[in-house]
Design a protein around this motif. Sequence first.
Motif, PDB file in Angstrom:
ATOM      1  N   ASP A  52      -7.940  -1.989   2.373  1.00 29.99           N
ATOM      2  CA  ASP A  52      -8.904  -2.710   1.543  1.00 29.99           C
ATOM      3  C   ASP A  52      -8.837  -2.183   0.112  1.00 29.99           C
ATOM      4  OD1 ASP A  52      -9.822  -4.190   3.693  1.00 29.99           O
ATOM      5  OD2 ASP A  52     -11.467  -2.806   4.160  1.00 29.99           O
ATOM      6  N   GLY A  53      -8.662  -3.094  -0.830  1.00 27.65           N
ATOM      7  CA  GLY A  53      -8.702  -2.708  -2.234  1.00 27.65           C
ATOM      8  C   GLY A  53      -7.423  -2.108  -2.775  1.00 27.65           C
ATOM      9  N   LEU A  54      -6.303  -2.256  -2.074  1.00 27.40           N
ATOM     10  CA  LEU A  54      -5.041  -1.735  -2.589  1.00 27.40           C
ATOM     11  C   LEU A  54      -4.725  -2.423  -3.913  1.00 27.40           C
ATOM     12  CD1 LEU A  54      -2.542   0.057  -2.134  1.00 27.40           C
ATOM     13  CD2 LEU A  54      -1.486  -1.866  -0.928  1.00 27.40           C
ATOM     14  N   ASP A  55      -4.639  -1.655  -5.011  1.00 29.76           N
ATOM     15  CA  ASP A  55      -4.504  -2.260  -6.336  1.00 29.76           C
ATOM     16  C   ASP A  55      -3.205  -1.864  -7.031  1.00 29.76           C
ATOM     17  OD1 ASP A  55      -5.268   0.363  -6.687  1.00 29.76           O
ATOM     18  OD2 ASP A  55      -7.166  -0.091  -7.681  1.00 29.76           O
ATOM     19  N   TYR A  56      -2.155  -1.588  -6.254  1.00 28.09           N
ATOM     20  CA  TYR A  56      -0.821  -1.345  -6.786  1.00 28.09           C
ATOM     21  C   TYR A  56       0.175  -1.697  -5.696  1.00 28.09           C
ATOM     22  CZ  TYR A  56      -2.119   2.985  -4.380  1.00 28.09           C
ATOM     23  OH  TYR A  56      -2.592   3.879  -3.459  1.00 28.09           O
ATOM     24  N   GLU A  57       1.441  -1.801  -6.047  1.00 26.26           N
ATOM     25  CA  GLU A  57       2.466  -2.198  -5.101  1.00 26.26           C
ATOM     26  C   GLU A  57       2.935  -0.999  -4.274  1.00 26.26           C
ATOM     27  OE1 GLU A  57       3.586  -5.260  -4.531  1.00 26.26           O
ATOM     28  OE2 GLU A  57       2.234  -6.099  -6.039  1.00 26.26           O
ATOM     29  N   ALA A  58       3.021  -1.194  -2.972  1.00 26.09           N
ATOM     30  CA  ALA A  58       3.554  -0.146  -2.098  1.00 26.09           C
ATOM     31  C   ALA A  58       5.063  -0.041  -2.273  1.00 26.09           C
ATOM     32  CB  ALA A  58       3.221  -0.455  -0.645  1.00 26.09           C
ATOM     33  N   ARG A  59       5.596   1.137  -2.005  1.00 26.79           N
ATOM     34  CA  ARG A  59       7.056   1.357  -2.072  1.00 26.79           C
ATOM     35  C   ARG A  59       7.649   0.901  -0.729  1.00 26.79           C
ATOM     36  NH1 ARG A  59      11.153   4.309  -4.617  1.00 26.79           N
ATOM     37  NH2 ARG A  59      12.604   5.380  -3.226  1.00 26.79           N
ATOM     38  N   LEU A  60       8.401  -0.181  -0.756  1.00 24.69           N
ATOM     39  CA  LEU A  60       8.884  -0.797   0.473  1.00 24.69           C
ATOM     40  C   LEU A  60      10.380  -0.642   0.643  1.00 24.69           C
ATOM     41  CD1 LEU A  60       6.849  -4.141   0.424  1.00 24.69           C
ATOM     42  CD2 LEU A  60       6.242  -1.976   1.517  1.00 24.69           C
ATOM     43  N   GLY A  61      10.814  -0.559   1.894  1.00 22.57           N
ATOM     44  CA  GLY A  61      12.219  -0.566   2.244  1.00 22.57           C
ATOM     45  C   GLY A  61      12.482  -1.691   3.224  1.00 22.57           C
ATOM     46  N   GLY A  62      13.745  -1.938   3.532  1.00 21.47           N
ATOM     47  CA  GLY A  62      14.103  -2.976   4.491  1.00 21.47           C
ATOM     48  C   GLY A  62      13.608  -2.630   5.878  1.00 21.47           C
ATOM     49  N   THR A  63      13.351  -3.624   6.686  1.00 20.03           N
ATOM     50  CA  THR A  63      12.833  -3.385   8.038  1.00 20.03           C
ATOM     51  C   THR A  63      13.836  -2.643   8.908  1.00 20.03           C
ATOM     52  OG1 THR A  63      13.640  -5.574   8.719  1.00 20.03           O
ATOM     53  CG2 THR A  63      11.354  -5.418   7.960  1.00 20.03           C
ATOM     54  N   GLU A  64      15.110  -2.721   8.564  1.00 22.89           N
ATOM     55  CA  GLU A  64      16.124  -2.070   9.409  1.00 22.89           C
ATOM     56  C   GLU A  64      16.738  -0.846   8.731  1.00 22.89           C
ATOM     57  OE1 GLU A  64      16.528  -2.890  12.476  1.00 22.89           O
ATOM     58  OE2 GLU A  64      15.066  -4.477  12.208  1.00 22.89           O
ATOM     59  N   GLN A  65      16.146  -0.382   7.657  1.00 26.00           N
ATOM     60  CA  GLN A  65      16.697   0.783   6.955  1.00 26.00           C
ATOM     61  C   GLN A  65      16.403   2.058   7.709  1.00 26.00           C
ATOM     62  OE1 GLN A  65      15.585   1.032   2.873  1.00 26.00           O
ATOM     63  NE2 GLN A  65      16.531  -0.910   2.322  1.00 26.00           N
TER      64      GLN A  65
END
Length: 309
Positions: A296-309
């Motif tokens: 709730d209230g996340l106000d920045y972008e998460a650091r994401l990787g590929g689903t299979e990385q």
Amino acid sequence: MPTDLEAKTCQWTNQADALAAFAEFTGKTQSASHIKPLHWYVACRLVVEGGFDPDDIVPRPPFRVQKRSGKAPLLHFDAKLGEGGERTVLGGLKTKNVDVVVTREGIGPVLAVSCKGVTGAFRNLTNRMEETIGECTNLHITYPALVLGYLVLLRANRQVEIALDDGLQAAEELGAAGEGTKTLTANDIAIEEGGDPVKSIVRFHNALRELVGRRGIRDDVSRYEAIGFGLVEMHGEQRSSLFGSFPTEDSPLNLTGFFDTLYARYDERFVVSAPDLSSVTRRHAWNPASPGLQLDGLDYEARLGGTEQ
């Protein structure tokens, strides 16, 4: 009301929560309750956006990492795992308790953020410069590769004009301005009637600007890698939000670039320049399906990787 344990334990906190806690706090600042949520916000953001492991951070954020062979790790939220406290770091002149510290096994402290909250007495701001410079120098002497940030919030107390011949209007305006308005002195005013910051705050900003921008480990140890400077609105509909026009967008102290600068300096020193250690120092990139990213209230972008990385 939070329990005593909750008040000392790192909780999920976003920027809006941290700013509101700072703006609305009415107790004694010696308790640090006005600034602790900012510590928690920094710690949580270093996990979600920065990709740092929560086990490496003090205060420990309320997250858990599920590592999977050949795939991007999953991030889980777990309030029970949150812990409080500060980390004591060995300085070149003395040990120092630092608000938020990332430590890598076998390497030591690699990234740290010192948080300050100033509620008034703005004419005395320049007196803080000796402390600010000394803390940075002290830590960089022992750990020249340490990526060090300084994050400071000030209350944007405004000059409020109240008609002397209208007691009712005066009472209404004081009430709208919030707790503590009646005790403000000229020394506590941050924003002039025309909307510009007072000269003491401009001078403080300009002095801090000379202390930021450290790029390499051989550079001046008295400079911070990043400094973030924010004025928090105290009145009206904008209460608990950032004052928009100062610092300006092109200022090196603008909060929008604070975390990106920390990440860039960290990667340069501990990943790119040390490929043999990259398996240890590389930051996580979370699986987009991570349950811990549904916050709730996340106000920045998460650091994401590929689903299979």
